[in-house]
Enzyme design. Structure first.
Site, mmCIF file in Angstrom:
data_model
loop_
_atom_site.group_PDB
_atom_site.id
_atom_site.type_symbol
_atom_site.label_atom_id
_atom_site.label_comp_id
_atom_site.label_asym_id
_atom_site.label_seq_id
_atom_site.Cartn_x
_atom_site.Cartn_y
_atom_site.Cartn_z
ATOM 1 N N TYR A 91 48.004 37.203 35.019
ATOM 2 C CA TYR A 91 48.747 36.668 36.153
ATOM 3 C C TYR A 91 50.166 36.309 35.725
ATOM 4 O O TYR A 91 50.413 35.933 34.571
ATOM 5 C CB TYR A 91 48.079 35.394 36.682
ATOM 6 C CG TYR A 91 46.780 35.608 37.414
ATOM 7 C CD1 TYR A 91 46.763 35.827 38.790
ATOM 8 C CD2 TYR A 91 45.567 35.575 36.729
ATOM 9 C CE1 TYR A 91 45.567 35.994 39.475
ATOM 10 C CE2 TYR A 91 44.366 35.746 37.398
ATOM 11 C CZ TYR A 91 44.376 35.956 38.769
ATOM 12 O OH TYR A 91 43.191 36.138 39.436
ATOM 13 N N TYR A 130 39.847 39.852 32.816
ATOM 14 C CA TYR A 130 40.498 38.962 31.853
ATOM 15 C C TYR A 130 39.523 37.887 31.375
ATOM 16 O O TYR A 130 38.579 37.527 32.080
ATOM 17 C CB TYR A 130 41.740 38.313 32.460
ATOM 18 C CG TYR A 130 41.509 37.527 33.733
ATOM 19 C CD1 TYR A 130 41.073 36.209 33.717
ATOM 20 C CD2 TYR A 130 41.749 38.123 34.963
ATOM 21 C CE1 TYR A 130 40.881 35.494 34.892
ATOM 22 C CE2 TYR A 130 41.565 37.423 36.144
ATOM 23 C CZ TYR A 130 41.131 36.113 36.106
ATOM 24 O OH TYR A 130 40.937 35.416 37.268
ATOM 25 N N ARG A 140 36.240 37.625 33.649
ATOM 26 C CA ARG A 140 36.180 37.748 35.095
ATOM 27 C C ARG A 140 36.184 39.210 35.484
ATOM 28 O O ARG A 140 36.973 40.008 34.998
ATOM 29 C CB ARG A 140 37.410 37.089 35.760
ATOM 30 C CG ARG A 140 37.519 35.600 35.730
ATOM 31 C CD ARG A 140 36.570 34.794 36.591
ATOM 32 N NE ARG A 140 35.885 35.413 37.676
ATOM 33 C CZ ARG A 140 36.303 35.457 38.954
ATOM 34 N NH1 ARG A 140 37.447 34.917 39.290
ATOM 35 N NH2 ARG A 140 35.554 36.014 39.882
ATOM 36 N N HIS A 143 39.220 41.523 40.464
ATOM 37 C CA HIS A 143 39.105 40.958 41.812
ATOM 38 C C HIS A 143 40.484 40.695 42.391
ATOM 39 O O HIS A 143 41.482 40.613 41.664
ATOM 40 C CB HIS A 143 38.305 39.643 41.789
ATOM 41 C CG HIS A 143 38.931 38.576 40.958
ATOM 42 N ND1 HIS A 143 38.808 38.525 39.586
ATOM 43 C CD2 HIS A 143 39.710 37.512 41.294
ATOM 44 C CE1 HIS A 143 39.472 37.489 39.113
ATOM 45 N NE2 HIS A 143 40.042 36.848 40.140
ATOM 46 N N HIS A 145 42.181 37.906 45.163
ATOM 47 C CA HIS A 145 41.991 36.708 45.983
ATOM 48 C C HIS A 145 42.562 36.938 47.376
ATOM 49 O O HIS A 145 43.663 37.492 47.527
ATOM 50 C CB HIS A 145 42.711 35.512 45.346
ATOM 51 C CG HIS A 145 42.211 35.148 43.994
ATOM 52 N ND1 HIS A 145 41.178 34.257 43.787
ATOM 53 C CD2 HIS A 145 42.605 35.549 42.757
ATOM 54 C CE1 HIS A 145 40.956 34.122 42.492
ATOM 55 N NE2 HIS A 145 41.812 34.892 41.845
#
Length: 225
Positions: A91, A130, A140, A143, A145
């Site tokens: 991110y 990640y 994770r 995905h 959000h």
């Protein structure tokens, strides 16, 4: 929907309420403003691959779907926002420091309004998996959000969209906090070959149902990043 306290997802232990929730009725100022409408959305907000001078790295994808109510009716003019990791699973956030490369051409955030038929469409890149230190060797699944607003900031729902066939589902406590297997399936997008752009982008369809027996599982508004 997932319970607010899901011990496998460690941060919920500290933040889950320990007493019954108290309902606070919405007053006029909370329902009427600030308004969310066409003037809040820029021309390239839906296209995460064109928000910078260069193109981001990774597999380009189209993510589209419809927002519907419990009776199957479209929900028009609702604000849909997304945020995600880049193709390397990182991110653009100061708290994300694991050694994966940042992409100078990818911000990882977008928004769009649904049309009169409740349809939305984003162009982005396939996010990477990640690590996140929740448990031993925790990763994770890939995905995106999703946040959906009504006509004001007090009317918000948050969920996550996953990709079909991900090998990391088995060990992810966020995904598995939704205990009903059929409900979990409603968080997994459908590969949509008919909507792919030849020699340019793959496509995934992700419909969001706001309420009822077939509703999409929603979160409490917090997330892992």
């Amino acid at each position: 929907h997932p319970p607010l306290l899901s011990p496998g997802y460690k941060s919920t232990v500290a933040r889950a309420p320990r007493h019954p929730l108290t309902h606070l009725p919405q007053r006029l100022t909370e329902v009427t403003g600030p308004l969310l409408g066409e003037g809040r959305v820029g021309a390239l907000d839906h296209d995460l691959t064109r928000q910078h001078d260069g193109e981001p790295q990774g597999q380009r994808i189209i993510v589209h779907g419809r927002v519907r109510d419990g009776d199957g009716r479209p929900v028009p003019r609702t604000l849909v926002e997304i945020w995600q990791a880049n193709a390397a699973g990182r991110y653009r956030d100061a708290r994300d420091t694991w050694p994966a490369p940042l992409d100078p051409h990818f911000e990882g955030v977008g928004r769009a309004l649904t049309d009169d038929l409740g349809r939305y469409r984003f162009i982005t890149v396939q996010p990477g998996a990640y690590p996140w230190r929740n448990h031993d060797n925790a990763w994770r699944p890939a995905h995106i959000h999703f946040s959906l607003f009504g006509r004001a900031f007090t009317q918000r729902l948050v969920t996550q969209m996953y990709f079909p066939g991900d090998p990391l589902f088995f060990q992810d406590p966020i995904f598995n906090s939704v205990r009903d297997p059929k409900a979990r399936e409603r968080m997994i997008a459908r590969y949509d070959h008919a909507t792919t752009a030849p020699e340019w982008a793959l496509a995934y369809e992700f419909d969001i149902v706001l309420r009822g027996r077939e509703s999409t599982p929603f979160e409490d508004g917090d997330d892992d990043e």
